[in-house]
Scaffold this motif. Structure first.
Motif, PDB file in Angstrom:
ATOM      1  N   SER A  84     -48.169 -14.060 -91.435  1.00  0.00           N
ATOM      2  CA  SER A  84     -49.286 -13.521 -91.260  1.00  0.00           C
ATOM      3  C   SER A  84     -50.197 -12.721 -90.959  1.00  0.00           C
ATOM      4  CB  SER A  84     -50.551 -14.287 -92.227  1.00  0.00           C
ATOM      5  OG  SER A  84     -51.980 -14.183 -92.121  1.00  0.00           O
TER       6      SER A  84
ATOM      7  N   ASN B 190     -48.426 -11.386 -87.917  1.00  0.00           N
ATOM      8  CA  ASN B 190     -47.793 -10.271 -87.700  1.00  0.00           C
ATOM      9  C   ASN B 190     -47.899  -9.620 -88.952  1.00  0.00           C
ATOM     10  OD1 ASN B 190     -45.230  -9.597 -85.706  1.00  0.00           O
ATOM     11  ND2 ASN B 190     -45.191 -12.236 -86.527  1.00  0.00           N
ATOM     12  N   HIS B 191     -47.926  -9.394 -89.945  1.00  0.00           N
ATOM     13  CA  HIS B 191     -47.956  -8.225 -91.369  1.00  0.00           C
ATOM     14  C   HIS B 191     -49.835  -8.122 -91.120  1.00  0.00           C
ATOM     15  CE1 HIS B 191     -47.945  -7.006 -95.620  1.00  0.00           C
ATOM     16  NE2 HIS B 191     -49.345  -7.370 -95.618  1.00  0.00           N
ATOM     17  N   GLN B 192     -50.543  -8.703 -90.781  1.00  0.00           N
ATOM     18  CA  GLN B 192     -51.947  -7.602 -90.143  1.00  0.00           C
ATOM     19  C   GLN B 192     -51.754  -6.871 -89.380  1.00  0.00           C
ATOM     20  OE1 GLN B 192     -55.642 -10.985 -90.277  1.00  0.00           O
ATOM     21  NE2 GLN B 192     -54.227 -11.844 -90.805  1.00  0.00           N
TER      22      GLN B 192
ATOM     23  N   LYS C 193     -49.102  -5.136 -88.121  1.00  0.00           N
ATOM     24  CA  LYS C 193     -47.332  -4.873 -87.486  1.00  0.00           C
ATOM     25  C   LYS C 193     -47.393  -2.689 -87.298  1.00  0.00           C
ATOM     26  CE  LYS C 193     -48.526  -2.741 -92.596  1.00  0.00           C
ATOM     27  NZ  LYS C 193     -47.853  -3.311 -94.200  1.00  0.00           N
ATOM     28  N   THR C 194     -48.924  -2.435 -86.938  1.00  0.00           N
ATOM     29  CA  THR C 194     -48.553  -1.136 -86.565  1.00  0.00           C
ATOM     30  C   THR C 194     -48.733  -1.164 -85.027  1.00  0.00           C
ATOM     31  OG1 THR C 194     -50.847  -1.495 -86.458  1.00  0.00           O
ATOM     32  CG2 THR C 194     -49.693   0.076 -88.537  1.00  0.00           C
TER      33      THR C 194
ATOM     34  N   PHE D 280     -44.255  -3.897 -80.991  1.00  0.00           N
ATOM     35  CA  PHE D 280     -43.225  -4.972 -81.236  1.00  0.00           C
ATOM     36  C   PHE D 280     -43.252  -6.301 -80.239  1.00  0.00           C
ATOM     37  CE2 PHE D 280     -39.682  -7.726 -80.195  1.00  0.00           C
ATOM     38  CZ  PHE D 280     -38.950  -8.267 -81.508  1.00  0.00           C
TER      39      PHE D 280
ATOM     40  N   ARG E 128     -45.932  -7.731 -79.962  1.00  0.00           N
ATOM     41  CA  ARG E 128     -46.693  -8.885 -81.643  1.00  0.00           C
ATOM     42  C   ARG E 128     -45.405  -9.964 -80.955  1.00  0.00           C
ATOM     43  NH1 ARG E 128     -44.033  -6.745 -85.626  1.00  0.00           N
ATOM     44  NH2 ARG E 128     -43.506  -4.618 -84.797  1.00  0.00           N
TER      45      ARG E 128
ATOM     46  N   SER F 117     -47.455 -13.506 -80.620  1.00  0.00           N
ATOM     47  CA  SER F 117     -47.357 -14.745 -81.735  1.00  0.00           C
ATOM     48  C   SER F 117     -47.084 -16.088 -81.182  1.00  0.00           C
ATOM     49  CB  SER F 117     -45.964 -14.338 -83.094  1.00  0.00           C
ATOM     50  OG  SER F 117     -46.359 -13.726 -83.504  1.00  0.00           O
TER      51      SER F 117
ATOM     52  N   SER G 282     -58.342  -4.944 -90.454  1.00  0.00           N
ATOM     53  CA  SER G 282     -57.339  -5.454 -88.188  1.00  0.00           C
ATOM     54  C   SER G 282     -56.909  -4.462 -87.845  1.00  0.00           C
ATOM     55  CB  SER G 282     -56.192  -5.905 -89.028  1.00  0.00           C
ATOM     56  OG  SER G 282     -56.320  -7.471 -89.975  1.00  0.00           O
TER      57      SER G 282
END
Length: 246
Positions: free
Chosen positions: A102, A104-106, A108-109, A112, A115, A119, A138
């Motif tokens: 969730s 990483n989806h929020q 995603k901009t 990498f 993130r 995480s 977000s």
């Protein structure tokens, strides 16, 4: 002229960076207040249970999960096998997979590797801060803000563990032993609001306790905890679906 514009842009970037770091620090203050006493208690109990300093700090640095650390420590002291401890902590922390997806989806901009770090250092508390925070969306969160928030929370947890280890010899044994109930107090504090407002949550808690009590009569402490957690989780899936439909 171009030099002046570049200097102005650099100054503006630095100002924004400082502002985001400040906001990240302010957002982490509640986490600092909450993490320090719990991490302190863990370090204290681990050290007085004759767990060496390196393993205690590694526990906090690598596992970085309050409930799992206390549960793993109590199971270890009870003589439970490492396999059972691994399985129990895996089940308890399985929600982190969902939170990370969730998260990483929020965001995603974001880059990498940012993130990836966020995480790894994601917890229930900083997930709640970023999800229920004051910012409108977000997209309003920058890498600097999030990294500051996560890093301060992570360092606070490790620092609290270190303080617990350092002060373990200074605190009387009768006081340190009484601090062992902090885990139960934390669980009660987390469960009480949900139980009071949701009968399904109350039922799941009662069923899991009864299952653990029954299974512990003919299974080891580790396996009874693992199986009762699995059965209670399956029950929760069915009950919570009905809760959302309402």
């Amino acid at each position: 002229m171009s030099t002046v514009l570049q200097q102005s842009k650099t100054t503006h970037t630095k100002a924004n960076r400082s502002k985001e770091m400040k906001e990240g620090f302010l957002a982490s203050v509640p986490l600092i207040i909450g993490y320090l006493p719990v991490a302190f208690t863990f370090g204290l109990i681990a050290k007085q249970a004759d767990i060496d300093v390196l393993n205690t700090l590694s526990f906090s640095a690598l596992v970085y999960a309050g409930a799992s650390q206390f549960m793993g420590l109590s199971m270890y002291l009870a003589g439970v096998s490492f396999l059972q401890i691994y399985i129990a902590t895996f089940i308890l922390n399985f929600r982190n997979f969902v939170m990370s997806l969730s998260f990483n989806h929020q965001f995603k901009t974001l880059p990498f590797w940012h993130r990836v770090y966020l995480s790894i250092t994601l917890t229930d508390e900083n997930f709640a801060v970023t999800t229920l925070g004051k910012k409108s969306s977000s997209a309003s969160y920058s890498s600097i803000y999030l990294i500051t928030l996560h890093t301060i929370a992570y360092c606070t947890w490790i620092s609290g563990t270190i303080l617990g280890v350092v002060f373990s010899k200074l605190i009387p044994k009768i006081i340190s032993e009484s601090m062992g109930i902090s885990l139960y107090a934390m669980f009660i504090g987390l469960l009480t609001p949900a139980i009071r407002t949701n009968w399904r949550a109350c039922l799941i808690v009662v069923v899991s306790m009864l299952l653990n009590f029954i299974l512990s009569s003919f299974l080891s402490q580790g396996w009874s905890l693992i199986l009762s957690s699995i059965f209670a989780s399956l029950l929760a899936i069915g009950l919570m679906k009905g809760d959302h439909k309402e």
